[in-house]
Motif scaffolding. Structure first.
Motif, PDB file in Angstrom:
ATOM      1  N   ARG A  90       0.836  -1.209   0.000  1.00 60.18           N
ATOM      2  CA  ARG A  90       0.000   0.000   0.000  1.00 60.18           C
ATOM      3  C   ARG A  90       0.864   1.251   0.000  1.00 60.18           C
ATOM      4  N   GLU A 112      -7.840  -3.957   1.325  1.00 60.39           N
ATOM      5  CA  GLU A 112      -7.679  -4.086   2.782  1.00 60.39           C
ATOM      6  C   GLU A 112      -8.998  -3.820   3.495  1.00 60.39           C
ATOM      7  N   ASP A 113      -9.920  -3.144   2.843  1.00 57.31           N
ATOM      8  CA  ASP A 113     -11.215  -2.841   3.459  1.00 57.31           C
ATOM      9  C   ASP A 113     -12.243  -3.944   3.285  1.00 57.31           C
ATOM     10  N   SER A 135      -5.660  -0.097  -0.712  1.00 64.50           N
ATOM     11  CA  SER A 135      -6.536   0.247   0.416  1.00 64.50           C
ATOM     12  C   SER A 135      -7.932  -0.343   0.250  1.00 64.50           C
TER      13      SER A 135
END
Lengths: 285, 245
Positions: free
Chosen positions: A232, A260-261, A257
């Motif tokens: 990231r 990762e969410d 990102s």
């Protein structure tokens, strides 16, 4: 030459492999060296079993990518393979069931092929001439006897062992079955608390002969979480994961990102299941 | 737009054998320098030490150079330079830096575009050559008689140091403890490696001697080379003990 019967062992590692790293691969090498050095076992195969998407862990990317990366990572290995059974199930599968599945599969294979060569190859993979040459070591003209069906053992790091204490993550009966019926090979940082952990658990203590603690002298902190973080931030992950894996990640821009969410706010499948089963059996809770 | 200073990273050492950790040093250092916004790393050089350095268990330099070459086959910016290992005897690190700096100046001069109408490229500035090392090397500056003070000064004053952190070391402390390092601390870049990866070549040699696996700690091509040439085995020859696969 020692031709006494050794127990054949298959090392099984379950986990997210999100992504697979050199550390995961090292676990296998350390586990194999350790078990072989006891003189009682012969490790014949290593299986990487990535968890299914239904596990719902934060940041978990689709299984097919994780499978491909694991396959790329083990391309140059003669004894490691990736198994997709667990990831193909619709619901999340408890680790003990994955162990059971692979143990039963080995039993069936043994019945079908009693003369099967000791070193199992990945299905459909032709053994190259130089591999066969390596296998037929001049010092061992006879194939040593093996004791029946190979045994599956769970290969893991200390973090998995310590996760046994996380409320509702594991069923007690599952932990018992894992250490009683299968066995654990736990690679730990030298000086870690793994032994204390075993001491403080009655179940683990009772089956300690089936729990092998392997010292890892090279501090190897290549966690997938840190790999994802580095990606990231645009930092290099070269030499922490196999080159093919790094190239695949880059080509498909797998980790950012957004990825990762994934599953943020979603409860982890084992917690969901164990809590609801507890409620079901104890409606007043 | 501010132009970044081009930098070449030079790592000296035994590389006995080269490991993934050595290779990581370069990646971490490059990321760190780029992060500052001031530098553009254009090249990395691995310079294996001369055989006459006399370190215990040091295998012949042509092997160490060959292994580094294999390890760097897949790198598009790091290369091996055998110059140091080919000299008649061991030489101080500062001399290796001077040599490579001269080479850089020569090739920069050759590359200058004689066409005045062409816009100067972003890297018109002379590349800076910096010594890349782990924090353990920084600590060795304190070892009596290992380094000459004037060399330490030349290294940090004229060239610069990029030092990658290592567990159990306190690079900031080493700098503060040394007047020379303190004076030129602006030229010492401390890069943090958040992913601990303590692959020591000493461990590798020991594991190989005991027939244990070193796979995934160094590139497969290097492992194959070690096996094919019988390096680092306990009795000096490949016994076939343990399968390295």
């Amino acid at each position: 030459m020692d031709t006494s019967e050794k127990t054949e062992v298959v090392l099984l590692a379950c986990g997210s492999f999100n992504p697979i790293t050199n550390m995961h691969l090292r676990l296998f090498e350390l586990g194999k060296d350790y078990m072989n050095a006891t003189g009682k076992y012969r490790v014949i195969k290593g299986i990487i079993s990535p968890v299914g998407d239904a596990y719902k862990k934060k940041g978990l990317i689709p299984a097919h990518h994780r499978i491909i990366m694991a396959e790329l990572a083990t391309k140059n290995s003669h004894w490691l393979e990736v198994d997709t059974w667990e990831s193909l199930q619709k619901e999340w599968v408890e680790t003990v069931k994955v162990l059971r599945h692979h143990q039963e599969k080995l039993a069936t294979d043994s019945c079908d092929h009693p003369q099967r060569s000791l070193l199992m190859d990945r299905p459909g993979r032709k053994r190259k001439w130089d591999e066969q040459k390596q296998d037929s070591s001049p010092k061992k003209p006879q194939e040593p006897k093996s004791t029946g069906v190979p045994r599956v053992k769970l290969l893991c790091g200390a973090d998995l062992l310590e996760s046994f204490n996380v409320p509702n993550l594991w069923k007690t009966e599952d932990i018992t079955q894992i250490v009683a019926n299968y066995g654990l090979i736990c690679i730990t940082r030298a000086g870690s608390d793994a032994q204390k952990f075993i001491y403080e658990s009655d179940v683990l203590w009772r089956h300690q002969s089936n729990i092998h603690l392997v010292d890892e002298w090279i501090t190897n902190d290549i966690s997938s979480t840190k790999i994802r973080r580095a990606l990231r931030r645009g930092q290099s992950i070269r030499y922490l994961v196999p080159d093919l894996v790094q190239e695949y990640i880059e080509k498909h821009d797998l980790y950012n990102s957004e990825s990762e969410d994934r599953n943020v706010g979603v409860i982890l499948a084992p917690l969901q299941r164990n809590i609801s089963e507890a409620k079901h059996s104890n409606p007043t809770a | 737009m501010k132009n970044r200073i081009p930098v070449v990273l030079l790592a000296c050492g035994s590389f006995n054998p080269i490991t993934n950790m050595h290779l990581r040093l370069f990646e971490v250092a490059r990321d760190h320098l780029h992060q500052t916004g001031m530098y553009q790393v254009i090249e990395g050089i691995i310079s294996p030490v001369n055989d006459s350095y006399g370190k215990k268990d040091l295998v012949a330099s042509h092997h160490r150079v060959a292994m580094a070459q294999l390890a760097l086959q897949t790198s598009d910016w790091i290369r091996v330079d055998p110059w140091e290992s080919e000299q008649a005897q061991w030489m101080e690190t500062v001399k290796v830096l001077r040599h490579h700096h001269n080479q850089l100046l020569k090739s920069s001069a050759q590359m200058e575009d004689p066409d005045p109408s062409k816009t100067p490229s972003a890297s018109a500035a002379l590349p800076e050559l910096k010594l890349l090392c782990g924090a353990d090397v920084l600590k060795t500056f304190q070892t009596p008689n290992l380094w000459k003070d004037e060399h330490i000064q030349e290294i940090v004053e004229k060239f610069g140091l990029v030092c990658v952190s290592r567990r159990g070391h306190d690079p900031k402390g080493y700098i503060l403890d040394s007047p020379i390092l303190r004076q030129f601390q602006h030229n010492i870049h401390l890069a943090r490696e958040p992913i601990q990866n303590e692959i020591s070549a000493t461990y590798i040699r020991k594991a190989l001697g005991q027939g244990q696996s070193v796979k995934y700690l160094l590139p497969d091509t290097v492992i194959a080379y070690i096996r094919d040439h019988g390096l680092y085995s306990s009795d000096g020859s490949w016994t076939g003990k343990g399968k390295i696969s």
